[in-house]
Design an enzyme around this catalytic site. Sequence first.
Site, mmCIF file in Angstrom:
data_model
loop_
_atom_site.group_PDB
_atom_site.id
_atom_site.type_symbol
_atom_site.label_atom_id
_atom_site.label_comp_id
_atom_site.label_asym_id
_atom_site.label_seq_id
_atom_site.Cartn_x
_atom_site.Cartn_y
_atom_site.Cartn_z
ATOM 1 N N GLY A 12 0.791 -1.229 0.000
ATOM 2 C CA GLY A 12 0.000 0.000 0.000
ATOM 3 C C GLY A 12 0.822 1.278 0.000
ATOM 4 N N SER A 13 2.069 1.206 -0.496
ATOM 5 C CA SER A 13 2.874 2.447 -0.528
ATOM 6 C C SER A 13 2.272 3.449 -1.507
ATOM 7 C CB SER A 13 4.323 2.130 -0.896
ATOM 8 O OG SER A 13 4.419 1.661 -2.221
ATOM 9 N N ASN A 14 1.597 2.948 -2.548
ATOM 10 C CA ASN A 14 0.939 3.877 -3.486
ATOM 11 C C ASN A 14 -0.343 4.443 -2.867
ATOM 12 O OD1 ASN A 14 2.416 3.980 -6.213
ATOM 13 N ND2 ASN A 14 2.529 1.850 -5.575
ATOM 14 N N ASN A 57 -5.555 2.322 -13.226
ATOM 15 C CA ASN A 57 -4.629 1.341 -12.663
ATOM 16 C C ASN A 57 -3.189 1.811 -12.806
ATOM 17 O OD1 ASN A 57 -3.784 -1.348 -11.698
ATOM 18 N ND2 ASN A 57 -3.143 -1.713 -13.818
ATOM 19 N N ILE A 70 -7.338 -9.652 -11.569
ATOM 20 C CA ILE A 70 -7.843 -9.184 -12.867
ATOM 21 C C ILE A 70 -9.336 -8.865 -12.766
ATOM 22 C CG2 ILE A 70 -8.299 -9.884 -15.248
ATOM 23 C CD1 ILE A 70 -5.697 -11.586 -15.030
ATOM 24 N N MET A 117 -3.867 -6.845 -7.257
ATOM 25 C CA MET A 117 -3.400 -8.000 -8.014
ATOM 26 C C MET A 117 -4.530 -8.972 -8.308
ATOM 27 S SD MET A 117 -0.377 -7.154 -8.384
ATOM 28 C CE MET A 117 0.564 -8.543 -8.952
ATOM 29 N N GLU A 138 6.414 5.496 -9.134
ATOM 30 C CA GLU A 138 5.001 5.128 -8.977
ATOM 31 C C GLU A 138 4.295 6.102 -8.040
ATOM 32 O OE1 GLU A 138 5.195 1.201 -7.383
ATOM 33 O OE2 GLU A 138 5.090 0.241 -9.337
ATOM 34 N N HIS A 147 0.530 0.571 -13.395
ATOM 35 C CA HIS A 147 1.282 -0.597 -13.842
ATOM 36 C C HIS A 147 2.736 -0.190 -14.051
ATOM 37 C CE1 HIS A 147 2.038 -4.509 -15.432
ATOM 38 N NE2 HIS A 147 2.487 -4.019 -16.569
HETATM 39 C C1 GRF Z 1 3.434 -1.859 -7.780
HETATM 40 O O1 GRF Z 1 4.622 -2.046 -8.507
HETATM 41 C C2 GRF Z 1 2.364 -2.768 -8.263
HETATM 42 O O2 GRF Z 1 2.294 -2.854 -9.645
HETATM 43 C C3 GRF Z 1 2.804 -4.082 -7.645
HETATM 44 O O3 GRF Z 1 3.329 -3.750 -6.382
HETATM 45 C C4 GRF Z 1 3.561 -2.356 -6.388
HETATM 46 C C5 GRF Z 1 2.499 -1.713 -5.559
HETATM 47 O O4 GRF Z 1 2.967 -1.727 -4.310
HETATM 48 N N1 GRF Z 1 1.701 -4.952 -7.484
HETATM 49 P P1 GRF Z 1 2.145 -1.035 -3.120
HETATM 50 O O5 GRF Z 1 1.202 -2.096 -2.611
HETATM 51 O O6 GRF Z 1 1.407 0.169 -3.664
HETATM 52 O O7 GRF Z 1 3.226 -0.648 -2.175
#
Ligand code: GRF
Length: 212
Positions: A11-13, A124, A106, A104, A195, A126
């Site tokens: 969940g860093s994003n 999304n 689809i 993760m 990201e 990617h």
């Molecule tokens: C991204 O590279 C995503 O595509 C992959 O893991 C990273 C996301 O990480 N599944 P986070 O969960 O947002 O830290």
Amino acid sequence: YNLVVLISGNGSNLQALIDASGTPALPNTRITHVISNRKAAYGLERAAKASIPTTYHNLVPFKRKHPQTEAGTTAARTEYDASLAALILGLEPRPDVIVCAGWMHILTPDFLNPIAAAGVKVINLHPALPGEFAGAGAIERAWEAGRSEGLKRTGVMIHEVIAEVDAGEAIVTREVELREGESLDELETRIHEVEHGLIVEGTRRTLEGIKK
Ligand code: GRF
């Protein structure tokens, strides 16, 4: 604006979106709900710490209702996806945009069709450039191509979600150069940095495209 964020892991994003929401990077925007398909996703902790309601949407109960055959698995996923769409469309307030941030699973038309019919956008993250390394393990595959085929660069994109995996219209992309002799860990770190900026930028551009 209201965002729902789908996660599966660290969940860093999601954290980048939490930190940006309500700031000039993502003005008058809040995350109203976080949904994970994995119970242990640390992103659920991050949401809770930010007082954001969370739901663990578990595939197992749907699988249990069907035989362990290909047809059974397809039926379970259809019901899971339809149930996820109903959950989101039942939220008050309804989201303007659903952001898949390290999600993760689809998403099939059983999810995408009702969501699109309700006028809700799905985007999304990617970690690859359009048309390259679709699917899981994109960062590692790019790193390998750097070593074995002399690939010079990879990148990150935020794109609209359509039924074909990682293939929707790109909203924003950022190239990341590949460095001779760099470890996979080092590349992953550099890509995750990109990201975190791009997910905010891509979400902001998507919201700007929505006349409220
Ligand atoms: C991204 O590279 C995503 O595509 C992959 O893991 C990273 C996301 O990480 N599944 P986070 O969960 O947002 O830290």
